[in-house]
Design a protein around this motif. Structure first.
Motif, mmCIF file in Angstrom:
data_model
loop_
_atom_site.group_PDB
_atom_site.id
_atom_site.type_symbol
_atom_site.label_atom_id
_atom_site.label_comp_id
_atom_site.label_asym_id
_atom_site.label_seq_id
_atom_site.Cartn_x
_atom_site.Cartn_y
_atom_site.Cartn_z
ATOM 1 N N LEU A 243 45.384 32.706 34.590
ATOM 2 C CA LEU A 243 44.178 32.608 35.273
ATOM 3 C C LEU A 243 43.127 33.267 34.437
ATOM 4 O O LEU A 243 43.216 34.373 33.982
ATOM 5 N N LEU A 244 41.944 32.610 34.296
ATOM 6 C CA LEU A 244 40.724 33.204 33.869
ATOM 7 C C LEU A 244 39.579 33.618 34.867
ATOM 8 O O LEU A 244 39.481 32.794 35.419
ATOM 9 N N PRO A 245 39.365 34.867 35.111
ATOM 10 C CA PRO A 245 38.307 35.074 36.086
ATOM 11 C C PRO A 245 36.936 34.609 35.976
ATOM 12 O O PRO A 245 36.789 34.754 34.820
ATOM 13 N N THR B 299 49.137 37.665 43.562
ATOM 14 C CA THR B 299 49.142 39.044 44.494
ATOM 15 C C THR B 299 47.815 40.059 44.198
ATOM 16 O O THR B 299 47.378 39.740 43.077
ATOM 17 N N LEU B 300 47.796 40.571 44.794
ATOM 18 C CA LEU B 300 46.662 41.884 44.734
ATOM 19 C C LEU B 300 46.909 42.539 43.308
ATOM 20 O O LEU B 300 45.997 42.897 42.728
ATOM 21 N N LEU B 301 48.053 43.030 43.081
ATOM 22 C CA LEU B 301 48.631 43.757 41.866
ATOM 23 C C LEU B 301 48.195 42.807 40.669
ATOM 24 O O LEU B 301 47.780 43.245 39.595
ATOM 25 N N GLU B 302 48.644 41.400 40.917
ATOM 26 C CA GLU B 302 48.373 40.711 39.657
ATOM 27 C C GLU B 302 46.918 40.209 39.540
ATOM 28 O O GLU B 302 46.709 40.255 38.292
ATOM 29 N N GLU B 303 46.158 40.161 40.595
ATOM 30 C CA GLU B 303 44.657 40.438 40.324
ATOM 31 C C GLU B 303 44.113 41.218 39.430
ATOM 32 O O GLU B 303 43.372 41.320 38.642
ATOM 33 N N ASP B 304 44.520 42.635 39.904
ATOM 34 C CA ASP B 304 44.162 43.730 39.266
ATOM 35 C C ASP B 304 44.519 43.829 37.666
ATOM 36 O O ASP B 304 43.683 44.172 36.788
ATOM 37 N N ARG B 305 45.696 43.282 37.299
ATOM 38 C CA ARG B 305 46.254 43.385 35.788
ATOM 39 C C ARG B 305 45.429 42.209 35.134
ATOM 40 O O ARG B 305 45.131 42.229 34.081
ATOM 41 N N ILE B 306 45.367 41.092 35.734
ATOM 42 C CA ILE B 306 44.486 39.936 35.117
ATOM 43 C C ILE B 306 43.159 40.192 34.606
ATOM 44 O O ILE B 306 42.717 40.144 33.564
ATOM 45 N N VAL B 307 42.446 40.905 35.785
ATOM 46 C CA VAL B 307 40.968 41.192 35.452
ATOM 47 C C VAL B 307 41.087 42.306 34.417
ATOM 48 O O VAL B 307 40.108 42.458 33.686
ATOM 49 N N LEU C 203 34.598 30.340 47.752
ATOM 50 C CA LEU C 203 33.890 30.072 46.278
ATOM 51 C C LEU C 203 35.302 30.416 45.388
ATOM 52 O O LEU C 203 36.241 31.000 45.558
ATOM 53 N N PHE C 204 34.698 30.013 44.022
ATOM 54 C CA PHE C 204 35.842 30.071 43.034
ATOM 55 C C PHE C 204 36.030 31.110 42.513
ATOM 56 O O PHE C 204 35.185 31.914 42.121
ATOM 57 N N ARG C 205 37.289 31.722 42.371
ATOM 58 C CA ARG C 205 37.581 33.158 41.886
ATOM 59 C C ARG C 205 38.171 32.843 40.280
ATOM 60 O O ARG C 205 37.977 33.797 39.516
ATOM 61 N N TYR C 206 39.030 31.812 40.145
ATOM 62 C CA TYR C 206 39.692 31.720 38.865
ATOM 63 C C TYR C 206 39.684 30.223 38.201
ATOM 64 O O TYR C 206 39.403 29.517 39.023
ATOM 65 N N LEU C 207 39.779 30.373 36.915
ATOM 66 C CA LEU C 207 40.047 29.042 36.378
ATOM 67 C C LEU C 207 41.442 29.084 35.996
ATOM 68 O O LEU C 207 41.843 30.101 35.155
ATOM 69 N N ASP D 6 43.005 23.716 36.357
ATOM 70 C CA ASP D 6 42.806 23.662 37.788
ATOM 71 C C ASP D 6 41.786 24.788 38.165
ATOM 72 O O ASP D 6 41.455 25.702 37.255
ATOM 73 N N LEU D 7 41.367 24.771 39.518
ATOM 74 C CA LEU D 7 40.472 25.807 39.884
ATOM 75 C C LEU D 7 40.968 26.673 41.124
ATOM 76 O O LEU D 7 41.628 26.022 42.017
ATOM 77 N N TRP D 8 41.081 28.069 41.112
ATOM 78 C CA TRP D 8 41.386 28.590 42.259
ATOM 79 C C TRP D 8 40.266 29.161 43.171
ATOM 80 O O TRP D 8 39.231 29.883 42.747
ATOM 81 N N VAL D 9 40.465 28.592 44.505
ATOM 82 C CA VAL D 9 39.204 29.053 45.404
ATOM 83 C C VAL D 9 39.790 30.190 46.410
ATOM 84 O O VAL D 9 41.025 30.392 46.813
ATOM 85 N N ASP D 10 38.714 30.769 46.685
ATOM 86 C CA ASP D 10 38.939 31.808 47.891
ATOM 87 C C ASP D 10 38.580 31.210 49.152
ATOM 88 O O ASP D 10 37.410 30.921 49.328
#
Length: 256
Positions: free
Chosen positions: A193-195, A229-237, A175-179, A166-170
């Motif tokens: 999630l893959l940035p 979440t914002l924290l999860e985004e930071d950790r994923i990236v 625009l797409f943020r993650y795969l 799937d694709l994750w959209v902002d």
């Protein structure tokens, strides 16, 4: 000389210059002081007892009202809760930290993250900002671009790490943020999630140079399958950013 004709015996240009200097000095002082609302006072990384403020000192706390109704006061005495799995590489003060655990997960160097709020970012309407296409029926991928859904994801070592599901959209920026990748590995299948900034997409595959194929399965996951979440985004990236240095031992060595 008539009344009010002070320019005949006062250098107005020089006075204006002095006023500008005073204003500019005050502006520098104000901006430098406001810059210390976060991250100060500094703490000695060995003893934890030396607080360094410098000049000017830390400003008085100010409370900010956020769009979602929350309030944040800075500066504050809050500290990041996670401990770094690292130790100094030398006996001298300021020596670089060497990782002792998995640096891609332990917040070291390019894999570091900030303790952001553990809540999803929202749009102006209050809806979750970044969601998968399955939860955003009004969005889709362009027919002029390759659709990565169903394509294999290849790591830097040429090994397949998973398949895009799937694709994750902002929804705010459109625009797409993650795969979203369903991984294959020793720990069993899981979705991570893959940035999209770390991915190179063509019509046959998705290539990622930051990490190896077998490392996709260890990427941080989301608590909610349809929100991040914002924290999860930071950790994923941070995980993929850490891979640019720590994915292989050779990446940590000098080129020459």
């Amino acid at each position: 000389m008539g009344n009010g004709a002070i320019t005949s015996y006062i250098d107005v240009a020089q006075i204006a210059l002095y006023i500008f200097w005073a204003f500019f000095a005050g502006l520098i002082y104000y901006l430098h002081r406001e810059n210390k609302r976060e991250g100060y006072p500094l703490e000695n990384d060995r003893s934890g007892q030396v607080n360094v403020q410098g000049f000017p000192g830390v400003p008085d706390p100010k409370t900010f009202l956020l769009r979602d109704g929350r309030t944040v006061s800075v500066p504050n005495a809050l500290r990041e809760e996670y401990e770094l799995a690292a130790e100094p590489g030398g006996a001298w003060m300021g020596s670089p930290l060497e990782p002792t655990g998995n640096p891609m997960l332990d917040g070291i160097g390019p894999g570091a993250w900030s303790m952001r709020a553990d809540i999803p970012d929202t749009t102006a309407e209050g809806a979750p900002r970044i969601v998968p296409l399955r939860a955003a029926p009004g969005f889709g991928s362009s027919s002029k671009d390759p659709n990565p859904i169903g394509l294999p994801v290849i790591g830097a070592d040429g090994v397949t790490g998973g398949t895009v599901v799937d694709l994750w959209v902002d929804q705010a920026e459109m625009l797409f943020r993650y795969l979203e990748v369903e991984t294959v590995g020793e720990i069993g299948p899981r979705r991570v999630l893959l940035p999209i900034n770390f991915a190179k997409i063509d019509s046959q595959r998705v290539r990622v140079r930051a990490i190896l194929g077998g490392q996709f399965g260890l990427a941080p996951n989301t608590r909610n399958p349809d929100q991040v979440t914002l924290l999860e985004e930071d950790r994923i990236v941070a995980y993929y950013g850490g891979g640019t240095l720590y994915a292989t031992p050779q990446r940590q060595e000098p080129l020459l």
